[in-house]
Design an enzyme around this catalytic site. Structure first.
Site, mmCIF file in Angstrom:
data_model
loop_
_atom_site.group_PDB
_atom_site.id
_atom_site.type_symbol
_atom_site.label_atom_id
_atom_site.label_comp_id
_atom_site.label_asym_id
_atom_site.label_seq_id
_atom_site.Cartn_x
_atom_site.Cartn_y
_atom_site.Cartn_z
ATOM 1 N N TYR A 140 31.467 127.288 10.409
ATOM 2 C CA TYR A 140 32.630 127.398 9.523
ATOM 3 C C TYR A 140 33.470 126.117 9.478
ATOM 4 O O TYR A 140 34.325 125.978 8.606
ATOM 5 C CB TYR A 140 33.507 128.586 9.924
ATOM 6 C CG TYR A 140 32.861 129.942 9.703
ATOM 7 C CD1 TYR A 140 31.682 130.072 8.989
ATOM 8 C CD2 TYR A 140 33.448 131.096 10.212
ATOM 9 C CE1 TYR A 140 31.092 131.315 8.791
ATOM 10 C CE2 TYR A 140 32.871 132.337 10.011
ATOM 11 C CZ TYR A 140 31.688 132.447 9.305
ATOM 12 O OH TYR A 140 31.119 133.673 9.110
ATOM 13 N N LYS A 195 21.187 131.221 19.222
ATOM 14 C CA LYS A 195 19.863 131.254 18.603
ATOM 15 C C LYS A 195 19.149 129.980 19.077
ATOM 16 O O LYS A 195 18.670 129.155 18.279
ATOM 17 C CB LYS A 195 20.016 131.308 17.075
ATOM 18 C CG LYS A 195 18.768 131.679 16.339
ATOM 19 C CD LYS A 195 18.305 133.108 16.553
ATOM 20 C CE LYS A 195 16.962 133.338 15.912
ATOM 21 N NZ LYS A 195 16.337 134.613 16.257
ATOM 22 N N ASP A 227 20.033 137.923 17.235
ATOM 23 C CA ASP A 227 19.376 139.059 16.560
ATOM 24 C C ASP A 227 19.166 140.215 17.541
ATOM 25 O O ASP A 227 19.432 141.378 17.214
ATOM 26 C CB ASP A 227 18.057 138.628 15.894
ATOM 27 C CG ASP A 227 17.212 137.703 16.758
ATOM 28 O OD1 ASP A 227 17.727 137.180 17.760
ATOM 29 O OD2 ASP A 227 16.026 137.496 16.436
ATOM 30 N N ASP A 251 31.816 136.081 14.301
ATOM 31 C CA ASP A 251 32.376 136.769 13.138
ATOM 32 C C ASP A 251 31.510 137.980 12.791
ATOM 33 O O ASP A 251 31.995 139.109 12.650
ATOM 34 C CB ASP A 251 32.416 135.764 11.970
ATOM 35 C CG ASP A 251 33.055 136.327 10.720
ATOM 36 O OD1 ASP A 251 33.712 137.380 10.803
ATOM 37 O OD2 ASP A 251 32.904 135.708 9.645
ATOM 38 N N ASP A 255 32.191 142.525 13.525
ATOM 39 C CA ASP A 255 32.245 143.668 12.607
ATOM 40 C C ASP A 255 31.309 144.784 13.085
ATOM 41 O O ASP A 255 31.668 145.963 13.046
ATOM 42 C CB ASP A 255 31.851 143.244 11.177
ATOM 43 C CG ASP A 255 33.023 142.656 10.403
ATOM 44 O OD1 ASP A 255 33.916 142.063 11.040
ATOM 45 O OD2 ASP A 255 33.069 142.774 9.163
#
Ligand code: ATP
Length: 363
Positions: A140, A195, A227, A251, A255
């Site tokens: 970001y 990752k 993942d 981020d 959620d």
């Protein structure tokens, strides 16, 4: 300890003003008539952009920087975008993070008594961990700086610095040290989520994590690929204590994690750097329910409690630490007593929840 603390309040868009006003009321109720906090309000967000052409006016930025803390509702409205398609209403949150160097985004994920998890066989106390999202670099950091060539090629770059990784990883270990460990086994554990098997930048994140971990031999460590992490958070949430990750991964995972403890309305956050602190729930402006009086204010109320904690610790102010503790206690009691908003399958309005929390605090 200060006589007066200035809290820059920015209501924002959608349900932002509803949940932000609720949190201010609750903080005032917790601190009583001698409340040392002042709540000057400043404009920013998508609606302000539509009205004025500016999403984050410079005077608002200056006021936020100078304030003792910043409290926000939520920002952004779908469709209110710049020509490149990015949302204007997100400027407030993103600029604060990058320009005030709010590198640690602390997102507690806790299943409270009275709230039903969509996960089978999980009860209150079984989920209690923190997602620590690196908030000042990562993918970001490319916001507004990527390339879009001839409408044919788009590039954003993921940036990770040694200093940036080191400080967020240290924070993760410190949070683990202060915690009671993972619910399942009581072990203080930091999970590095990345990752590293695919991208060099994440392999670097992991290698710096491993170096820093040597300074914390009392804390268990592990690695998880992002993942697999999405699966673990559903299948074995009780295993986790503190999870540290790059900005975008944090981020996305927050959620998913919020959904396991009742939804976005139950997800507080604290975004802190060495100088400034910014407090808002992890959810967005939820335009689908804005103006209906049914928004869940608990996430913002708990974020305000985190603000009092941060101010109380930073200024050695017992009054604020006590108020934070009371807000958390009363919030838990209200949830356990079934004071639930529509997203939690309850019937209580934002005003009812706020009023009840305030009454209990005043009692
Ligand atoms: P952003 O990307 O800005 O975080 P988002 O697209 O993830 O936003 P949110 O606004 O966070 O979307 O919310 C997604 C949905 O969750 C909303 O449409 C709403 O139905 C629900 N929701 C979010 N926050 C709350 C809340 N405080 N109370 C009740 N429902 C909420």
């Amino acid at each position: 300890m200060k006589d007066v603390y200035q809290i820059a309040v920015v209501h924002g868009d959608g349900i932002g003003p509803e949940v932000c006003a609720a949190a201010v009321e609750v903080v005032k109720a917790a601190l009583g008539p001698d409340c040392p906090l002042r709540f000057p309000e400043y404009p920013a967000g998508a609606a302000h952009f539509l009205k004025t052409g500016q999403s984050f006016p410079q005077p608002t930025f200056e006021a936020c920087r100078a304030a003792d803390a910043i409290l926000h509702g939520a920002g952004g409205l779908p469709g209110v975008v710049y020509p490149d398609g990015t949302e204007a209403g997100l400027d407030f949150t993103l600029r604060l993070r990058f320009e005030l160097d709010l590198y640690a985004n602390i997102r507690p994920i806790k299943l409270f008594e009275g709230v039903t998890s969509p996960l089978a066989g999980v009860k209150a106390g079984d989920i209690d961990y923190v997602i620590l999202r690196e908030n000042s670099e990562g993918l970001y950091a490319a916001r507004g700086a990527g390339a879009l060539l001839r409408g044919q090629v788009a590039v954003d770059t993921l940036v990770q610095t040694r200093a940036g990784i080191e400080r967020i990883v240290r924070k993760a270990f410190e949070l683990a040290r202060q915690s009671n460990g993972a619910p399942r086994d009581g072990v203080r554990r930091v999970t590095c989520c990345d990752k590293a098997n695919v991208l060099r930048s994440y392999a670097f994140f992991r290698s710096v994590f491993d170096e820093v971990a040597k300074d914390y031999p009392d804390i268990e460590t592990e690695h998880a690929l992002v993942d697999a992490m999405a699966m673990h958070l559903v299948l074995k949430p009780g295993h986790f204590n503190v999870i540290v990750s790059e900005n975008m991964f944090g981020d996305i995972l927050s959620d998913l994690a919020a959904a396991t403890v009742g939804g976005m309305g139950m997800a507080p956050s604290a975004e802190v750097g060495d100088m400034n602190g910014f407090f808002q729930a992890a959810h967005g402006s939820a335009p689908d329910i804005a103006g209906k009086g049914i928004a869940n204010p608990y996430g913002t109320i708990l974020s305000a409690a985190a603000m009092l904690d941060w101010l109380g610790r930073g200024h050695d102010d017992e009054r604020l630490l006590r108020a934070a503790e009371q807000i958390r206690r009363v919030t838990e009691a209200c949830l356990a007593n079934g004071l639930l908003s529509a997203d939690l399958k309850g019937k209580s309005s934002t005003a009812e929840i706020t009023g009840n929390v305030c009454d209990r605090l005043a009692a």
